[in-house]
Structure formats: structure tokens, C-alpha cells
Design a protein around this motif. Structure first.
Motif, short mmCIF file in Angstrom:
data_model
loop_
_atom_site.label_atom_id
_atom_site.label_comp_id
_atom_site.label_asym_id
_atom_site.label_seq_id
_atom_site.Cartn_x
_atom_site.Cartn_y
_atom_site.Cartn_z
N ASN A 88 0.72 -1.12 -0.35
CA ASN A 88 -0.11 -0.61 -0.25
C ASN A 88 0.63 1.50 0.19
N GLY A 89 2.06 1.11 -0.72
CA GLY A 89 2.56 2.54 -0.85
C GLY A 89 3.27 2.33 0.15
N GLY A 90 3.48 2.36 1.38
CA GLY A 90 4.53 2.41 2.08
C GLY A 90 3.29 2.84 3.52
N ARG A 91 2.10 2.54 3.65
CA ARG A 91 0.86 3.12 4.84
C ARG A 91 0.47 1.80 4.63
N VAL A 92 -0.41 1.72 6.40
CA VAL A 92 -1.52 0.45 6.63
C VAL A 92 -2.61 1.04 6.52
N ARG A 93 -3.37 0.35 5.76
CA ARG A 93 -4.65 0.67 5.54
C ARG A 93 -5.32 0.65 6.90
N ARG A 94 -6.42 1.38 7.34
CA ARG A 94 -6.88 0.19 8.53
C ARG A 94 -8.30 1.27 8.23
N ALA A 95 -9.09 -0.02 9.24
CA ALA A 95 -10.73 0.02 9.01
C ALA A 95 -11.10 1.29 10.21
N PHE A 96 -12.36 2.00 9.25
CA PHE A 96 -13.10 2.69 10.55
C PHE A 96 -13.92 2.57 10.68
N LEU A 97 -15.26 2.29 11.79
CA LEU A 97 -15.93 2.10 11.99
C LEU A 97 -17.02 3.25 12.31
N GLY A 98 -16.45 4.28 13.25
CA GLY A 98 -17.45 5.60 14.19
C GLY A 98 -17.97 4.72 15.46
N MET A 99 -17.47 4.17 16.04
CA MET A 99 -18.15 4.29 17.19
C MET A 99 -17.60 3.86 18.52
N GLU A 100 -17.24 3.58 19.94
CA GLU A 100 -16.71 3.57 20.79
C GLU A 100 -17.08 2.73 21.49
N ILE A 101 -16.29 2.39 21.71
CA ILE A 101 -16.82 0.88 22.75
C ILE A 101 -15.93 1.34 24.16
N ALA A 102 -16.05 0.86 24.72
CA ALA A 102 -15.93 0.87 26.74
C ALA A 102 -16.50 -0.19 27.38
N ALA B 17 -17.64 -7.03 34.03
CA ALA B 17 -17.37 -5.86 33.19
C ALA B 17 -17.95 -7.21 31.45
N LEU B 18 -18.81 -6.14 30.97
CA LEU B 18 -18.79 -6.22 29.82
C LEU B 18 -18.69 -4.93 28.96
N PRO B 19 -18.19 -5.39 27.74
CA PRO B 19 -17.59 -4.12 26.95
C PRO B 19 -19.06 -4.06 25.89
N VAL B 20 -19.32 -2.60 26.15
CA VAL B 20 -20.31 -2.21 25.35
C VAL B 20 -20.41 -1.04 24.80
N LEU B 21 -21.85 -0.83 23.79
CA LEU B 21 -21.78 0.99 22.35
C LEU B 21 -21.81 1.73 23.49
N VAL B 22 -19.94 3.14 23.60
CA VAL B 22 -20.27 4.24 24.44
C VAL B 22 -21.10 5.42 23.46
N SER B 23 -20.68 5.57 21.97
CA SER B 23 -21.55 6.10 21.19
C SER B 23 -20.69 5.90 19.70
N GLY C 293 -28.17 3.12 15.91
CA GLY C 293 -28.59 4.26 15.86
C GLY C 293 -28.38 5.63 17.74
N ASP C 294 -28.85 5.91 18.52
CA ASP C 294 -29.05 6.48 19.41
C ASP C 294 -29.47 5.04 20.36
N ASP C 295 -30.31 4.10 19.74
CA ASP C 295 -30.85 3.94 20.65
C ASP C 295 -30.68 2.36 20.57
N GLN C 296 -29.05 1.74 20.42
CA GLN C 296 -28.22 1.15 21.00
C GLN C 296 -27.60 1.32 21.56
N ARG C 297 -26.74 2.93 21.65
CA ARG C 297 -26.29 3.20 22.78
C ARG C 297 -26.37 2.63 24.83
N GLY C 298 -24.91 1.56 25.28
CA GLY C 298 -25.49 1.48 26.20
C GLY C 298 -25.31 -0.55 25.93
#
Length: 172
Positions: A61-75, A90-96, A108-113
């Protein structure tokens, strides 16, 4: 267990049979009262399969690492009632979810938490396991999420990852 020293970064981490098990990356350094202390028992290495994949990405990839992007925060969610049992509960939770992201197109916001109980069919018990599965996702790939709501009901979602760009990273 291996203790690395200055200058080992980038070198191989070998197992007892001499096979490369990873690439040494760094030694943990702590700062206290304006002084830096080397933590010789805290060493970090990339696992060999991950290192191979990263090198392959860089070469193709021309000297770079390609990374996936989803746009969600898990905590990690730790129940307030029994923090002493947090390791077990402790559980992993969709925060935002980031607006205008691949996750926002499906979640959507309905799945937060909601708890993240599986990613791409792999059961997950903590954030590290979620990230371990997501680390393998390439840009443009489908990602299957199984989320569990507070009532214990599960829902399956499929997202299509985008490529992580400087602009997307800065927007987050």
C-alpha cells in the motif's frame, strides 16, 4: 517471559525453539517527580501474525498501513453495585456512534449502552477481545455485530467499514 533492554526495539522476540514470536516495540517508562524510570518487566511486542500483516500492508500500500474505520466507541462497563466482581461482570458496551460514520448508517442512539457480545461471530467478553477482532477488519469489509440490550435480548447488525483517514481521525 522476556526482559528487553534499550536497543531491542524493532528486533525479533523469539520463543524457546528460536522461532520469531513477535517484534519488540518498546519498554514501559514511568515518570515520577520529574524523573523517568524504566519498568523492565513491562515490555511490549507485536505478535508475529500481526507484524507479518502490517509489513505486507506497508509493502503493498505504498508504505502505509490501511486501517478500517467504523465510527463507534466501545468501553468497558463495570457494574456500580459490585465493582469487586468487575473482572467477571464487566462487559464491552457501545458508548457512542460518530455522526456520518459507517456505524451511524446502521446503529442509532437506541443501541447506546448495549453490550457487544460478538463481533464477526466471535464471542467477546471485554473491550480487548472486541478490539482484537476489529484489528483484523480491512477497509470496505463487512462487520457483523451482535448486541444485547438491557433486557437480555440480542440483535444482529452488519456494518461496512470505511478506511480510516486523517480527516476521520481528527473529527473523532
Amino acid at each position: 517471559t522476556a526482559t528487553t533492554t534499550w536497543g531491542n526495539s524493532g528486533g525479533p522476540l523469539v520463543d524457546a525453539t528460536g522461532r520469531v514470536a513477535g517484534i519488540n516495540t518498546r519498554i514501559e517508562i514511568k515518570e515520577r517527580d520529574g524523573h523517568e524510570f524504566v519498568q523492565p518487566q513491562l515490555n511490549f511486542a507485536l505478535e508475529a501474525p500481526l507484524a507479518r500483516r502490517l509489513v505486507r500492508d506497508i509493502l503493498t500500500n505504498g508504505g502505509r498501513v490501511r486501517r478500517a474505520f467504523l465510527g463507534m466507541e466501545i468501553a468497558q462497563y463495570v457494574p456500580k453495585k459490585s465493582p469487586q466482581k468487575a473482572g467477571k461482570q464487566a462487559l464491552p458496551v457501545l458508548v457512542s456512534v460518530m455522526p456520518n460514520s459507517p456505524a451511524a448508517a446502521v446503529l442509532g442512539d437506541d443501541q447506546r449502552g448495549y453490550s457487544v457480545i460478538a463481533v464477526n461471530g466471535v464471542k467477546t467478553r471485554n473491550v480487548a477481545e472486541v478490539l482484537g477482532v476489529l484489528e483484523l477488519v480491512a477497509p470496505g469489509a463487512a462487520v457483523a455485530l451482535t448486541l444485547e440490550n438491557r433486557r437480555g435480548q440480542t440483535q444482529d447488525f452488519t456494518l461496512t467499514s470505511a478506511e480510516l483517514t486523517t480527516e476521520r481521525l481528527a473529527a473523532w
